[in-house]
Design a protein around this motif. Sequence first.
Motif, mmCIF file in Angstrom:
data_model
loop_
_atom_site.group_PDB
_atom_site.id
_atom_site.type_symbol
_atom_site.label_atom_id
_atom_site.label_comp_id
_atom_site.label_asym_id
_atom_site.label_seq_id
_atom_site.Cartn_x
_atom_site.Cartn_y
_atom_site.Cartn_z
ATOM 1 N N UNK A 46 88.421 44.490 72.485
ATOM 2 C CA UNK A 46 89.459 43.943 71.610
ATOM 3 C C UNK A 46 89.160 42.488 71.269
ATOM 4 N N UNK A 47 89.442 42.117 70.012
ATOM 5 C CA UNK A 47 89.143 40.739 69.594
ATOM 6 C C UNK A 47 90.354 40.036 68.970
ATOM 7 N N UNK A 48 91.528 40.693 68.963
ATOM 8 C CA UNK A 48 92.741 40.010 68.537
ATOM 9 C C UNK A 48 93.790 40.122 69.639
ATOM 10 N N UNK A 49 94.896 39.404 69.485
ATOM 11 C CA UNK A 49 95.852 39.256 70.585
ATOM 12 C C UNK A 49 96.462 40.575 71.029
ATOM 13 N N UNK A 50 96.851 41.423 70.081
ATOM 14 C CA UNK A 50 97.495 42.668 70.478
ATOM 15 C C UNK A 50 96.509 43.796 70.748
ATOM 16 N N UNK A 51 95.215 43.513 70.594
ATOM 17 C CA UNK A 51 94.182 44.478 70.961
ATOM 18 C C UNK A 51 93.884 45.536 69.932
ATOM 19 N N UNK A 52 94.514 45.490 68.766
ATOM 20 C CA UNK A 52 94.350 46.573 67.801
ATOM 21 C C UNK A 52 93.071 46.465 66.969
ATOM 22 N N UNK A 53 92.437 45.302 66.980
ATOM 23 C CA UNK A 53 91.132 45.167 66.330
ATOM 24 C C UNK A 53 90.074 45.033 67.413
ATOM 25 N N UNK A 54 89.003 45.795 67.265
ATOM 26 C CA UNK A 54 88.021 45.826 68.344
ATOM 27 C C UNK A 54 86.611 46.106 67.834
ATOM 28 N N UNK A 55 85.652 45.635 68.611
ATOM 29 C CA UNK A 55 84.241 45.923 68.377
ATOM 30 C C UNK A 55 83.878 47.223 69.090
ATOM 31 N N UNK A 56 82.989 48.020 68.470
ATOM 32 C CA UNK A 56 82.574 49.278 69.098
ATOM 33 C C UNK A 56 81.176 49.653 68.606
ATOM 34 N N UNK A 57 80.479 50.450 69.398
ATOM 35 C CA UNK A 57 79.133 50.858 69.003
ATOM 36 C C UNK A 57 79.152 51.756 67.776
ATOM 37 N N UNK A 58 78.093 51.655 66.959
ATOM 38 C CA UNK A 58 78.005 52.503 65.766
ATOM 39 C C UNK A 58 77.808 53.964 66.150
#
Length: 255
Positions: A46-58
């Motif tokens: 997760x990269x925002x405060x509420x966790x709804x945006x995140x990095x993930x493998x392709x």
Amino acid sequence: MSIARLQKEPLTNLPFYEERVDLACAFRWTARLNMHEAVANHFSLAINEDGTKFLMNPNQVHFSRIKASDLLLIDASDPETLSGPNAPDPTAWGLHGAIHRNVPHARCVMHVHSVHATVLAALADSRLPPVDQNSAMFFNRHVVDANYGGLAFEEEGERCSQLLTDPKVKVMVMGNHGVLVIGDNVADAFNRMFYFERAAETYIKALWTGRPLRTLSDAIAEKTASEMDDYPGQAERHLSELKAILDEQEPVYRN
């Protein structure tokens, strides 16, 4: 400047670059440990405060080849995610998207089918008893999902996410499936995943002997787990050392 040199220089202007580097390191080291499964399994951060945006493998890229720039930036609240040209694996979206929507304290989520954790998940009783220091680390801190419902598409992902609402629970043994680990950051989640696999290996091999197990008391197991929870900086140093090795041996992971 030559094209070859440009290709070798890390793309440090990428958004969330250091987080990407940490995650790329975790992917590559998981492959070195043979804890990956072909081009399946997924990690997210997760990269925002509420966790709804995140990095993930392709989608379906081998862990050993993943670079910082390869990681997808996903919005767990966007229902159109799977219709885009750079869509993630549908099961990754189903499981990780649900967890990041519903479990904001799950900042980093790592799911693998590592051998010993999956053997544990195949047992009728998939709990990990405190038979050594490593397994005591997970006393009262793991949950068993005994209701496997097939591939982790959205409905299954939503169901699994509800098992992680207690912030004390950091590991889900996914019965008949594998293991899922959450943490405060990449270092925290990777360190916990590593030690859970080691603990499961010790337990499974102890069962092979057919001899009685020396299981710690609940009091000592909880004391040990609490001490491990508060152990200063170990997870961060673990990941830092792994990055130092990759910096020497395959620095392309930073690109």
